[in-house]
Design an enzyme around this catalytic site. Structure first.
Site, short mmCIF file in Angstrom:
data_model
loop_
_atom_site.label_atom_id
_atom_site.label_comp_id
_atom_site.label_asym_id
_atom_site.label_seq_id
_atom_site.Cartn_x
_atom_site.Cartn_y
_atom_site.Cartn_z
N GLN A 41 0.82 -1.21 0.00
CA GLN A 41 0.00 0.00 0.00
C GLN A 41 0.86 1.27 0.00
O GLN A 41 0.37 2.35 -0.33
CB GLN A 41 -0.93 0.01 1.22
CG GLN A 41 -1.85 -1.19 1.30
CD GLN A 41 -2.70 -1.34 0.05
OE1 GLN A 41 -3.31 -0.40 -0.41
NE2 GLN A 41 -2.72 -2.54 -0.49
N ASN A 42 2.13 1.16 0.39
CA ASN A 42 3.00 2.33 0.44
C ASN A 42 3.27 2.83 -0.97
O ASN A 42 3.43 2.05 -1.91
CB ASN A 42 4.31 1.98 1.15
CG ASN A 42 5.09 3.20 1.54
OD1 ASN A 42 5.65 3.88 0.68
ND2 ASN A 42 5.14 3.49 2.83
N HIS A 43 3.33 4.14 -1.11
CA HIS A 43 3.51 4.75 -2.43
C HIS A 43 4.98 4.91 -2.85
O HIS A 43 5.24 5.42 -3.94
CB HIS A 43 2.86 6.14 -2.44
CG HIS A 43 1.38 6.12 -2.27
ND1 HIS A 43 0.67 7.17 -1.74
CD2 HIS A 43 0.47 5.16 -2.54
CE1 HIS A 43 -0.60 6.87 -1.70
NE2 HIS A 43 -0.76 5.65 -2.17
N SER A 142 5.51 8.86 1.83
CA SER A 142 5.02 7.88 0.86
C SER A 142 3.97 6.96 1.48
O SER A 142 3.38 6.14 0.79
CB SER A 142 6.17 7.06 0.30
OG SER A 142 6.79 6.30 1.32
#
Length: 166
Positions: A41-43, A142
């Site tokens: 899910q981290n960008h 992020s």
């Protein structure tokens, strides 16, 4: 990981690295996987892939090769702490990583991007003298966790791109 001391991962850096991206300390999923930004899910990875117009890479080893090809290094401002869960707001008793040692070993680093508020605050607190020696920037986190200062994905990409390609 409740009430256990947690430790940062080893830095990913080589003699060609020019930009150092510093997180705070990896979240639970990243620590379990022993991979930077291991939470899907981290960008972080999508931001970098977008900046470089790179198709998504699944293999962690290939992601590291991608970073090294782009002369980007990774580490964290916090070397150890106590934290329940993965939120930076839950970090207590944080001890900084030895950034001086890393930067003296890798003199080609020119820019430092702090991924999120906690990373930047920790950097300012423990390494204020480095603020004048390097181009240090606070990047929008992020993390996908909504916060008071959350930016859109495209806004994050634009700000990160200013550091990485300037």
């Amino acid at each position: 990981m409740n009430n256990q001391k947690i430790y940062a991962l080893d830095p990913i850096i080589d003699k060609h690295s020019r930009i150092l991206i510093l997180g705070s300390i990896p979240g639970r999923q990243s620590l379990i996987k022993q991979q930077y930004y291991g939470n899907k899910q981290n960008h972080f990875w999508p931001i970098l892939f977008t900046i470089f117009d790179q198709e998504e890479i699944e293999s962690y080893d290939e992601k590291i090769e991608f970073l090294q090809d782009k002369r980007i290094a990774l580490w964290d401002t916090i070397g150890s702490c106590y934290r329940e869960g993965s939120l930076d707001s839950k970090i207590i008793e944080a001890e900084p990583n030895p950034l001086h040692d890393l930067l003296s070993q890798y003199p080609n680093i020119q820019k430092i991007g702090c991924n999120g508020v906690k990373s930047y605050q920790t950097f300012q607190k423990h390494f204020p003298h480095l603020m004048n020696q390097y181009d240090v920037r606070k990047l929008p986190s992020s993390s996908p966790i909504p916060g008071r200062y959350t930016k859109t994905f495209q806004e994050k990409v634009a700000i990160w791109k200013e550091l990485i390609v300037s």
